[in-house]
Write an enzyme that holds these catalytic residues in place. Structure first.
Site, PDB file in Angstrom:
ATOM      1  N   HIS A  74    -126.635  -5.792 -29.786  1.00  0.00           N
ATOM      2  CA  HIS A  74    -127.544  -6.411 -28.807  1.00  0.00           C
ATOM      3  C   HIS A  74    -128.944  -5.806 -28.984  1.00  0.00           C
ATOM      4  O   HIS A  74    -129.084  -4.623 -29.291  1.00  0.00           O
ATOM      5  CB  HIS A  74    -127.026  -6.153 -27.383  1.00  0.00           C
ATOM      6  CG  HIS A  74    -127.736  -6.976 -26.346  1.00  0.00           C
ATOM      7  ND1 HIS A  74    -128.975  -6.635 -25.858  1.00  0.00           N
ATOM      8  CD2 HIS A  74    -127.379  -8.127 -25.724  1.00  0.00           C
ATOM      9  CE1 HIS A  74    -129.343  -7.555 -24.970  1.00  0.00           C
ATOM     10  NE2 HIS A  74    -128.395  -8.462 -24.871  1.00  0.00           N
ATOM     11  N   SER A 117    -132.583 -16.028 -21.538  1.00  0.00           N
ATOM     12  CA  SER A 117    -133.057 -16.771 -20.357  1.00  0.00           C
ATOM     13  C   SER A 117    -132.420 -18.154 -20.227  1.00  0.00           C
ATOM     14  O   SER A 117    -133.092 -19.111 -19.849  1.00  0.00           O
ATOM     15  CB  SER A 117    -134.590 -16.856 -20.361  1.00  0.00           C
ATOM     16  OG  SER A 117    -135.145 -15.557 -20.254  1.00  0.00           O
ATOM     17  N   GLU A 119    -131.050  -4.848 -26.933  1.00  0.00           N
ATOM     18  CA  GLU A 119    -131.324  -3.673 -26.089  1.00  0.00           C
ATOM     19  C   GLU A 119    -130.745  -2.414 -26.724  1.00  0.00           C
ATOM     20  O   GLU A 119    -131.328  -1.332 -26.621  1.00  0.00           O
ATOM     21  CB  GLU A 119    -130.778  -3.916 -24.666  1.00  0.00           C
ATOM     22  CG  GLU A 119    -131.654  -4.926 -23.928  1.00  0.00           C
ATOM     23  CD  GLU A 119    -130.985  -5.656 -22.783  1.00  0.00           C
ATOM     24  OE1 GLU A 119    -129.879  -5.266 -22.373  1.00  0.00           O
ATOM     25  OE2 GLU A 119    -131.571  -6.649 -22.304  1.00  0.00           O
ATOM     26  N   GLU A 172    -130.339 -14.408 -30.362  1.00  0.00           N
ATOM     27  CA  GLU A 172    -131.030 -14.029 -29.141  1.00  0.00           C
ATOM     28  C   GLU A 172    -132.446 -13.561 -29.476  1.00  0.00           C
ATOM     29  O   GLU A 172    -132.653 -12.378 -29.805  1.00  0.00           O
ATOM     30  CB  GLU A 172    -130.288 -12.876 -28.449  1.00  0.00           C
ATOM     31  CG  GLU A 172    -128.893 -13.214 -28.000  1.00  0.00           C
ATOM     32  CD  GLU A 172    -128.494 -12.406 -26.778  1.00  0.00           C
ATOM     33  OE1 GLU A 172    -128.144 -13.013 -25.771  1.00  0.00           O
ATOM     34  OE2 GLU A 172    -128.581 -11.164 -26.832  1.00  0.00           O
ATOM     35  N   ASN A 199    -123.087 -11.400 -19.979  1.00  0.00           N
ATOM     36  CA  ASN A 199    -123.372  -9.989 -20.286  1.00  0.00           C
ATOM     37  C   ASN A 199    -123.906  -9.359 -19.002  1.00  0.00           C
ATOM     38  O   ASN A 199    -125.062  -9.573 -18.650  1.00  0.00           O
ATOM     39  CB  ASN A 199    -124.410  -9.905 -21.415  1.00  0.00           C
ATOM     40  CG  ASN A 199    -124.846  -8.474 -21.690  1.00  0.00           C
ATOM     41  OD1 ASN A 199    -124.222  -7.523 -21.222  1.00  0.00           O
ATOM     42  ND2 ASN A 199    -125.922  -8.321 -22.453  1.00  0.00           N
ATOM     43  N   TRP A 200    -123.042  -8.622 -18.329  1.00  0.00           N
ATOM     44  CA  TRP A 200    -123.446  -8.056 -17.034  1.00  0.00           C
ATOM     45  C   TRP A 200    -124.431  -6.902 -17.177  1.00  0.00           C
ATOM     46  O   TRP A 200    -125.008  -6.466 -16.195  1.00  0.00           O
ATOM     47  CB  TRP A 200    -122.202  -7.568 -16.277  1.00  0.00           C
ATOM     48  CG  TRP A 200    -121.324  -8.652 -15.748  1.00  0.00           C
ATOM     49  CD1 TRP A 200    -121.465 -10.009 -15.928  1.00  0.00           C
ATOM     50  CD2 TRP A 200    -120.147  -8.485 -14.936  1.00  0.00           C
ATOM     51  NE1 TRP A 200    -120.456 -10.686 -15.282  1.00  0.00           N
ATOM     52  CE2 TRP A 200    -119.631  -9.775 -14.664  1.00  0.00           C
ATOM     53  CE3 TRP A 200    -119.475  -7.377 -14.423  1.00  0.00           C
ATOM     54  CZ2 TRP A 200    -118.484  -9.979 -13.895  1.00  0.00           C
ATOM     55  CZ3 TRP A 200    -118.332  -7.577 -13.660  1.00  0.00           C
ATOM     56  CH2 TRP A 200    -117.845  -8.870 -13.398  1.00  0.00           C
ATOM     57  N   LYS A 201    -124.569  -6.368 -18.370  1.00  0.00           N
ATOM     58  CA  LYS A 201    -125.442  -5.199 -18.596  1.00  0.00           C
ATOM     59  C   LYS A 201    -125.096  -4.099 -17.604  1.00  0.00           C
ATOM     60  O   LYS A 201    -123.929  -3.932 -17.242  1.00  0.00           O
ATOM     61  CB  LYS A 201    -126.912  -5.610 -18.509  1.00  0.00           C
ATOM     62  CG  LYS A 201    -127.255  -6.827 -19.371  1.00  0.00           C
ATOM     63  CD  LYS A 201    -128.715  -7.011 -19.549  1.00  0.00           C
ATOM     64  CE  LYS A 201    -128.983  -8.368 -20.153  1.00  0.00           C
ATOM     65  NZ  LYS A 201    -130.316  -8.513 -20.675  1.00  0.00           N
ATOM     66  N   GLY A 214    -127.271 -13.381 -19.720  1.00  0.00           N
ATOM     67  CA  GLY A 214    -127.498 -12.121 -19.010  1.00  0.00           C
ATOM     68  C   GLY A 214    -127.629 -12.355 -17.518  1.00  0.00           C
ATOM     69  O   GLY A 214    -126.656 -12.498 -16.788  1.00  0.00           O
ATOM     70  N   GLY A 215    -128.887 -12.414 -17.044  1.00  0.00           N
ATOM     71  CA  GLY A 215    -129.169 -12.488 -15.611  1.00  0.00           C
ATOM     72  C   GLY A 215    -128.364 -13.548 -14.868  1.00  0.00           C
ATOM     73  O   GLY A 215    -127.809 -13.277 -13.794  1.00  0.00           O
ATOM     74  N   GLY A 249    -134.248 -11.816 -20.804  1.00  0.00           N
ATOM     75  CA  GLY A 249    -134.649 -11.263 -19.507  1.00  0.00           C
ATOM     76  C   GLY A 249    -136.093 -11.537 -19.141  1.00  0.00           C
ATOM     77  O   GLY A 249    -136.628 -10.934 -18.209  1.00  0.00           O
TER      78      GLY A 249
HETATM   79  C1  PEP Z   1    -128.624 -11.018 -22.830  1.00  0.00           C
HETATM   80  O1  PEP Z   1    -128.572  -9.994 -22.196  1.00  0.00           O
HETATM   81  O2  PEP Z   1    -127.979 -11.115 -23.872  1.00  0.00           O
HETATM   82  C2  PEP Z   1    -129.431 -12.130 -22.312  1.00  0.00           C
HETATM   83  C3  PEP Z   1    -129.494 -13.226 -23.010  1.00  0.00           C
HETATM   84  O3  PEP Z   1    -130.071 -11.928 -21.118  1.00  0.00           O
HETATM   85  P1  PEP Z   1    -130.842 -13.042 -20.220  1.00  0.00           P
HETATM   86  O4  PEP Z   1    -129.931 -14.232 -20.133  1.00  0.00           O
HETATM   87  O5  PEP Z   1    -131.061 -12.389 -18.903  1.00  0.00           O
HETATM   88  O6  PEP Z   1    -132.114 -13.373 -20.931  1.00  0.00           O
END
Ligand code: PEP
Length: 248
Positions: free
Chosen positions: A96, A203, A98, A165, A10-12, A224-225, A171
């Site tokens: 999601h 994470s 967010e 999640e 997930n590049w956000k 994500g990251g 994050g």
């Molecule tokens: C996400 O954005 O769905 C996510 C899991 O982010 P991260 O891996 O950065 O916690």
């Protein structure tokens, strides 16, 4: 029961034409010969067409991070599922945390987006997860059940993907322990078919991926990251393939 794992990035709100190209080039090089794992990147809307071109004919699928629940009309700024499908989009992230927290998306909206995605032939990746306060007050199961059941009340889950999640892990650098993830995944699995892939997100990093993916009900991850760093994402993808090969 063996389910092919899926690792989706997930590049956000990250990327540029140049950095996307470099990242995808590195991923494609690193994925040569890799088997036993499905892999996708979910990219910002403006880059979908270009990413689709770069990934055409490769093993790396792509998806969007959001979709409108509406098919057409006066909805400024929205993108429909049919528009995404026209470009060959495979996956779309729905609900999601967010979107829920920052943009006030409700369970009903997530259910409507899920339906719109499926109707256009896309595979929704439905996200559910509790806040830290909800975990601390012992309502994790109640929260994720509510989020999932609002979708199941109106839709057949079909071949959609579920992502657990925990909001407190996204994050933050603080992942759920493998046991915490497994407990929630096992709870969610009881509401779904044995075939449904349930991803863990929050994470996931190269250092913790193996232990999390080793859990019997964890079928890969939503990343994500770490999906923005080619080597990290590749390591995570390889850990998912390795874990699946030992589950049989
Ligand atoms: C996400 O954005 O769905 C996510 C899991 O982010 P991260 O891996 O950065 O916690």
């Amino acid at each position: 029961m063996s389910r092919a794992p899926l690792v989706a990035g997930n590049w956000k709100l990250h990327g540029s034409r140049a950095s996307n190209r470099a990242l995808l080039d590195a991923l494609l090089r690193g994925m040569v010969g890799l088997e036993g794992v499905d892999c996708a990147v979910c990219v910002p809307f403006p880059y979908l067409g270009e990413v689709a071109e770069q990934l055409r004919g490769t093993a790396l699928a792509w998806g969007a991070q959001n979709v409108s629940e509406h098919a057409r009309g006066a909805y400024t700024g929205e993108v429909s599922a049919a528009m995404l499908a026209e470009f060959g989009c495979r996956y779309v992230i729905v609900g999601h945390s967010e979107r829920r927290q920052l943009y006030g998306e409700t369970d009903a909206q997530a259910a409507a987006k899920f339906a719109a995605a499926q109707a256009a032939g896309l595979t929704p990746i439905l996200c559910v997860g509790e806040t830290l306060e909800e975990r601390d007050t012992g309502s994790t199961e109640q929260v994720v059940a509510r989020q999932l059941e609002s979708v199941l009340a109106k839709n057949d889950f079909g071949s959609a993907v579920l992502a657990y999640e925990p909001v407190w892990a996204i994050g933050t650098g603080r992942n759920a322990t493998p046991r915490q993830a497994q407990d929630v995944h096992a709870f969610l699995r009881r509401k779904l078919s044995e075939q449904t892939r349930i991803l863990y997100g929050g994470s996931v990093k190269p250092e913790n991926a193996a232990a999390i993916f080793a859990m019997p009900d964890v079928d890969g991850g939503l990343i994500g990251g770490a999906s923005l760093v080619a080597q990290d994402f590749l390591t995570i993808v390889k850990e998912a393939a390795r874990a699946a090969s030992t589950k049989g």
